[in-house]
Design a protein around this motif. Structure first.
Motif, mmCIF file in Angstrom:
data_model
loop_
_atom_site.group_PDB
_atom_site.id
_atom_site.type_symbol
_atom_site.label_atom_id
_atom_site.label_comp_id
_atom_site.label_asym_id
_atom_site.label_seq_id
_atom_site.Cartn_x
_atom_site.Cartn_y
_atom_site.Cartn_z
ATOM 1 N N PRO A 85 0.609 -1.194 0.050
ATOM 2 C CA PRO A 85 0.114 -0.255 -0.061
ATOM 3 C C PRO A 85 0.862 1.368 -0.020
ATOM 4 O O PRO A 85 0.466 2.288 -0.762
ATOM 5 C CB PRO A 85 -0.838 -0.158 1.151
ATOM 6 N N THR A 86 1.987 1.407 0.710
ATOM 7 C CA THR A 86 2.542 2.587 0.756
ATOM 8 C C THR A 86 3.477 2.959 -0.631
ATOM 9 O O THR A 86 3.338 4.032 -1.029
ATOM 10 C CB THR A 86 3.654 2.828 2.076
ATOM 11 N N ARG A 87 3.855 1.810 -1.095
ATOM 12 C CA ARG A 87 4.469 1.883 -2.372
ATOM 13 C C ARG A 87 3.295 2.512 -3.537
ATOM 14 O O ARG A 87 3.682 3.317 -4.319
ATOM 15 C CB ARG A 87 5.464 0.630 -2.787
ATOM 16 N N LEU A 88 2.284 1.989 -3.408
ATOM 17 C CA LEU A 88 1.306 2.107 -4.350
ATOM 18 C C LEU A 88 0.747 3.696 -4.315
ATOM 19 O O LEU A 88 0.747 4.295 -5.364
ATOM 20 C CB LEU A 88 0.243 1.015 -4.228
ATOM 21 N N ILE A 89 0.499 4.035 -2.959
ATOM 22 C CA ILE A 89 0.112 5.236 -2.937
ATOM 23 C C ILE A 89 1.254 6.182 -3.514
ATOM 24 O O ILE A 89 1.070 7.534 -3.757
ATOM 25 C CB ILE A 89 -0.283 5.616 -1.353
ATOM 26 N N SER A 90 2.448 5.889 -2.959
ATOM 27 C CA SER A 90 3.384 6.901 -3.464
ATOM 28 C C SER A 90 3.584 6.934 -4.947
ATOM 29 O O SER A 90 3.978 7.983 -5.552
ATOM 30 C CB SER A 90 4.875 6.532 -2.837
ATOM 31 N N ALA A 91 3.273 5.941 -5.769
ATOM 32 C CA ALA A 91 3.288 5.878 -7.141
ATOM 33 C C ALA A 91 2.376 6.831 -7.796
ATOM 34 O O ALA A 91 2.633 7.440 -8.914
ATOM 35 C CB ALA A 91 3.225 4.346 -7.483
ATOM 36 N N TRP A 92 1.000 6.896 -7.109
ATOM 37 C CA TRP A 92 0.067 7.734 -7.737
ATOM 38 C C TRP A 92 0.009 9.081 -7.020
ATOM 39 O O TRP A 92 -0.616 9.993 -7.599
ATOM 40 C CB TRP A 92 -1.244 6.923 -7.766
ATOM 41 N N GLU A 93 0.750 9.341 -5.876
ATOM 42 C CA GLU A 93 0.657 10.727 -5.206
ATOM 43 C C GLU A 93 1.204 11.535 -6.331
ATOM 44 O O GLU A 93 2.354 11.571 -6.907
ATOM 45 C CB GLU A 93 1.953 10.685 -4.200
ATOM 46 N N GLY A 94 0.519 12.677 -6.196
ATOM 47 C CA GLY A 94 0.690 13.925 -7.106
ATOM 48 C C GLY A 94 0.157 13.899 -8.510
ATOM 49 O O GLY A 94 -0.011 14.842 -9.487
ATOM 50 N N ALA A 95 -0.559 12.696 -8.859
ATOM 51 C CA ALA A 95 -0.951 12.361 -10.272
ATOM 52 C C ALA A 95 -2.343 12.937 -10.040
ATOM 53 O O ALA A 95 -3.401 12.654 -9.208
ATOM 54 C CB ALA A 95 -1.093 10.850 -10.486
ATOM 55 N N GLN A 96 -2.765 13.545 -11.344
ATOM 56 C CA GLN A 96 -3.981 13.897 -11.761
ATOM 57 C C GLN A 96 -5.054 12.906 -11.989
ATOM 58 O O GLN A 96 -6.238 12.769 -11.478
ATOM 59 C CB GLN A 96 -4.281 14.943 -12.867
ATOM 60 N N ARG A 97 -4.607 11.589 -12.582
ATOM 61 C CA ARG A 97 -5.194 10.733 -12.995
ATOM 62 C C ARG A 97 -4.076 9.533 -12.904
ATOM 63 O O ARG A 97 -2.844 9.460 -12.903
ATOM 64 C CB ARG A 97 -5.382 10.441 -14.375
ATOM 65 N N ALA A 98 -4.711 8.243 -12.220
ATOM 66 C CA ALA A 98 -4.042 6.967 -12.063
ATOM 67 C C ALA A 98 -4.871 5.953 -12.575
ATOM 68 O O ALA A 98 -6.030 5.833 -12.259
ATOM 69 C CB ALA A 98 -3.564 6.860 -10.717
ATOM 70 N N ILE A 99 -3.857 5.072 -13.433
ATOM 71 C CA ILE A 99 -4.680 4.138 -13.948
ATOM 72 C C ILE A 99 -3.679 2.747 -13.495
ATOM 73 O O ILE A 99 -2.361 2.979 -13.720
ATOM 74 C CB ILE A 99 -4.290 3.991 -15.539
ATOM 75 N N VAL A 100 -4.351 1.776 -12.834
ATOM 76 C CA VAL A 100 -3.842 0.662 -12.123
ATOM 77 C C VAL A 100 -4.064 -0.584 -12.874
ATOM 78 O O VAL A 100 -5.463 -0.779 -13.036
ATOM 79 C CB VAL A 100 -4.158 0.379 -10.538
ATOM 80 N N VAL A 101 -3.075 -1.478 -12.858
ATOM 81 C CA VAL A 101 -3.349 -2.895 -13.453
ATOM 82 C C VAL A 101 -2.853 -4.105 -12.645
ATOM 83 O O VAL A 101 -1.967 -3.693 -12.221
ATOM 84 C CB VAL A 101 -2.842 -2.870 -14.867
ATOM 85 N N ASP A 102 -4.113 -4.862 -12.281
ATOM 86 C CA ASP A 102 -3.668 -5.702 -11.340
ATOM 87 C C ASP A 102 -4.511 -7.107 -11.825
ATOM 88 O O ASP A 102 -5.364 -7.063 -12.488
ATOM 89 C CB ASP A 102 -4.199 -5.281 -9.876
ATOM 90 N N ALA A 103 -3.943 -8.294 -11.297
ATOM 91 C CA ALA A 103 -4.612 -9.355 -11.414
ATOM 92 C C ALA A 103 -5.699 -9.566 -10.427
ATOM 93 O O ALA A 103 -5.534 -8.981 -9.471
ATOM 94 C CB ALA A 103 -3.537 -10.705 -11.405
#
Length: 167
Positions: free
Chosen positions: A52-70
């Motif tokens: 979770p903290t790495r995921l949140i850091s990856a989208w932090e500051g983004a206007q949009r985030a697109i996440v792909v997961d199984a």
């Protein structure tokens, strides 16, 4: 790909996965495919294990985030792609608590919401997995979903370009 996750990004595309757990690697495969293509200005591609903290850091500051997961579902239809807008469409049906990881994506979304660290828009593409056991190859059904999903994300990115993203 895999730039410092805390850097401000207009659009973050994030592949979640583990390339040693077969279909769980689909997010990383999609991210690698997208990273090798010419994407609109302001798009940054990341890979994460989904912690979770790495995921949140990856989208932090983004206007949009697109996440792909199984994802696992019941009954399963391996390779089927689902598109969800979060947090509005938090899974409560066949996907609730069925991430292929040790946590559910909705927990990271809930945490980010509480912390005020959600992107302006969050879209999740969940690919139904067939096999998340040890191994490096995607199952045939999930592998067949990769190129259509990459094309779908490219169309989504192109359709959403505005004056502030270099169009």
């Amino acid at each position: 790909m895999d730039q410092y996750p805390g850097s401000p990004t207009r659009i973050a595309v994030i592949g979640i996965g583990n390339d040693h757990r077969r279909d769980d690697g689909v997010g990383w495969v999609v991210a690698a495919e997208l990273a090798g293509r010419r994407l609109p200005h302001g798009v940054t591609v990341f890979r994460t294990d989904g912690e979770p903290t790495r995921l949140i850091s990856a989208w932090e500051g983004a206007q949009r985030a697109i996440v792909v997961d199984a994802a696992r579902s019941h009954p399963p239809r391996p390779g089927r792609i689902h598109r969800l807008r979060l947090p509005e469409e938090l899974p409560s049906g066949p996907f609730h608590g069925t991430s292929s990881h040790g946590f559910a994506l909705e927990h990271a979304v809930e945490l980010a919401h509480v912390l005020g660290r959600l992107p302006g828009e969050l879209v999740v593409y969940a690919v139904e997995a067939a096999n998340t056991g040890p191994g490096t190859a995607l199952s045939p059904a999930v592998a067949a979903a990769v190129h259509p999903l990459v094309a779908r994300i490219e169309r989504d990115l192109a359709a959403r370009r505005g004056p502030d993203t270099g169009s």
